[in-house]
Motif scaffolding. Structure first.
Motif, PDB file in Angstrom:
ATOM      1  N   ARG A 144      -8.693   8.118  -0.018  1.00 54.30           N
ATOM      2  CA  ARG A 144      -7.983   8.363  -1.279  1.00 54.30           C
ATOM      3  C   ARG A 144      -8.811   9.243  -2.214  1.00 54.30           C
ATOM      4  O   ARG A 144      -8.299  10.182  -2.820  1.00 54.30           O
ATOM      5  N   GLU A 199     -10.232   1.651   2.129  1.00 53.49           N
ATOM      6  CA  GLU A 199      -9.248   2.701   1.866  1.00 53.49           C
ATOM      7  C   GLU A 199      -9.755   3.780   0.920  1.00 53.49           C
ATOM      8  O   GLU A 199      -9.144   4.847   0.812  1.00 53.49           O
ATOM      9  N   LEU A 217       0.827  -1.202   0.000  1.00 56.12           N
ATOM     10  CA  LEU A 217       0.000   0.000   0.000  1.00 56.12           C
ATOM     11  C   LEU A 217       0.864   1.256   0.000  1.00 56.12           C
ATOM     12  O   LEU A 217       0.554   2.238  -0.687  1.00 56.12           O
ATOM     13  N   TYR A 234      -7.428   0.239  -4.763  1.00 56.26           N
ATOM     14  CA  TYR A 234      -7.646   0.344  -3.321  1.00 56.26           C
ATOM     15  C   TYR A 234      -8.838  -0.472  -2.850  1.00 56.26           C
ATOM     16  O   TYR A 234      -9.852  -0.586  -3.539  1.00 56.26           O
TER      17      TYR A 234
END
Length: 543
Positions: free
Chosen positions: A195, A191, A63, A187
């Motif tokens: 983002r 997440e 990540l 993602y």
């Protein structure tokens, strides 16, 4: 058993785990019998001969690599897109309206035509995004809209400016849907809000640093260019130059990312298995198109985005003029947009963090509507005179919390849609709503209504109230879909309730074991079959 113990025990039984993983990969390779091209993730897994075990440690490592490569590029692209669109409002403060002789609704149309062009282009964009590598698409479209902006420099009539703004809209049309697609591709659903919020927060950064840059450019004395022409040329050339950076460094997908090693690619794919949304195919599926058009959620996403984009389009185009109507000169007007951007930045990232923390988007959207409603009421009721500049600015800044809503609608839609073609069509529907709202929004304001702009502010107030109602209805419908999938799972002999692992940090929940084998994908058989959220009974909708 704790996650740490599970991982430790998993390492101890590595041979059994690898055998189990190979069986899963083999099942994936033999399950594909529908005649369609399969997901690129499955191609990579079959080529490697196995997948991999995802742990909290290797997940964090991959990540971090993904964030360091993708986020700087995405943030820069979105900053340039927003500042390039905002150059019109900056130019209006530096005499564009008077020099060109704009009258009536002409300035409003220069603000809204860019979204009208984007609206018309969305069906084509949806098709292109399925067929064309995302990295190359972003590089080419950035280059072309930079050229369109630079061409506004010599434009000295309404017609010439209108043509440039149309092309600016056409070439910018693919940016939001491409960014949503990138977020879905790289993602996990847990997440995605942060983002999506991070690149959308560039709106706030534009209002802060874009205002400062414009303030400096406006002071340049030139016998050739007027201040607003310098603004158009400067940002146009910067955008053209950055397009070459995108071409060199923006990856097309996890399966083709040169900055990831083979093991990291498998981990990047494994991270997305829990999303149950697939990764990437280049096949256009008409059954996905039909489903997206019949899905009630699609109409909710459209309505939500249309409702927030009406105030967004109006305030974006007329924001500096609203501040100027409080009694400030052109340079103070530009500077007073900086706190507006700071509030946007905090609201966007704060909203994304809260949505991640409570694992729900709808309630956070409703919460963000409340300050915006209060701000509209203040601007409508507080007298517009020299004695009330402070309260008027406060009301304007309170309204600026609304930008935190848009990325949450993006991520809410993205998290609740599966199937490659359906994802692109749903993104297109979402963006059509956004474009339509941005076309309507500026035209609810007119320069002739200065300084009160009552019609525009009243319509904005109404839309924030409508958003609260729409969020309630959307959440209720999502609950209906979850209960439908539960009944389907029961009929197939599966548990009614399943853990939606995509909404948890890796390692935050226990990993089940049976006979020494990690069972973290016991219900993930459908992950890379390019099934839509309707067809995949293991898909869990989020509120």
């Amino acid at each position: 058993m704790s996650h740490r113990d599970s991982v430790s025990h998993g390492k101890h039984n590595q041979d059994e785990q690898i055998e189990h993983i190979d069986n899963v990969a083999h099942e994936h390779s033999t399950a594909h019998t529908d005649g369609h091209k399969q997901d690129k993730a499955r191609d990579l897994i079959e080529e490697a001969g196995n997948t991999t075990i995802l742990t909290a440690e290797n997940n964090s490592k991959v990540l971090r690599k993904i964030d360091l490569r993708l986020l700087p590029i995405l943030l820069a692209i979105y900053f340039l897109q927003q500042v390039d669109k905002s150059t019109l409002s900056y130019a209006s403060v530096f005499g564009l309206i008077e020099d060109v002789g704009l009258k009536g609704q002409e300035y409003s149309w220069l603000g809204s035509v860019i979204y009208l062009a984007q609206l018309v282009c969305q069906p084509l964009v949806a098709y292109i995004l399925v067929k064309v590598p995302l990295g190359k698409f972003l590089a080419v479209t950035t280059f072309l809209w930079g050229v369109a902006l630079a061409c506004m420099t010599p434009s000295n009539t309404f017609g010439k400016l209108l043509v440039c703004r149309v092309f600016l809209g056409i070439f910018e049309a693919g940016i939001p849907p491409a960014f949503i697609a990138v977020t879905q591709m790289w993602y996990r659903r847990f997440e995605q809000p942060v983002r999506l919020g991070s690149w959308y927060a560039m709106n706030g950064v534009v209002n802060m640093f874009g205002s400062l840059i414009t303030y400096g450019l406006g002071h340049i004395q030139s016998s050739v260019f007027k201040p607003y022409q310098i603004i158009f040329l400067f940002f146009g050339l910067i955008t053209v130059g950055f397009a070459f950076v995108i071409m060199l460094y923006m990856p097309d997908s996890p399966t083709r990312a040169k900055f990831l090693e083979e093991e990291d690619k498998l981990l990047a794919i494994e991270r997305l298995r829990m999303n149950q949304q697939g990764l990437e195919t280049d096949e256009w599926k008409w059954e996905h198109v039909k489903e997206a058009c019949l899905d009630v959620k699609s109409f909710f996403w459209f309505a939500l985005m249309f409702s927030i984009s009406i105030p967004s389009g109006g305030i974006t185009t007329f924001g500096p003029l609203i501040v100027q109507s409080f009694g400030f000169d052109q340079f103070k007007t530009i500077l007073f947009n900086i706190p507006f951007g700071a509030v946007q930045l905090v609201a966007t990232m704060g909203g994304a963090w809260l949505a991640t923390y409570i694992k729900m988007k709808g309630p956070v959207i409703m919460l963000l509507c409340l300050p915006a409603i209060a701000g509209c009421v203040m601007l409508l009721e507080v007298p517009h005179d020299g004695a009330h500049k402070g309260p008027l600015l406060a009301g304007y800044y309170i309204i600026s919390i609304y930008p935190g809503i848009t990325p949450l609608i993006y991520s809410w839609s993205a998290a609740n849609t599966a199937g490659e073609t359906k994802k692109k069509i749903t993104n297109g529907i979402l963006l059509i709503g956004q474009c339509a709202g941005n076309v309507v929004g500026p035209n609810l304001y007119t320069t002739e209504e200065a300084p009160l702009y009552r019609r525009g502010l009243q319509s904005n107030l109404a839309m924030f109230c409508v958003l609260i109602l729409l969020c309630s209805l959307t959440m209720a419908y999502v609950g209906v879909l979850n209960r439908k999938h539960e009944r389907t799972r029961v009929s197939m002999g599966k548990p009614a309730k399943i853990i939606d692992r995509s909404m948890y940090a890796v390692g935050a929940i226990e990993v089940e074991q049976e006979d020494g084998k990690l069972q973290q994908r016991a219900q993930d058989d459908n992950a890379f079959k390019d099934l839509t959220d309707w067809k995949n009974e293991d898909f869990v909708y989020v509120y």
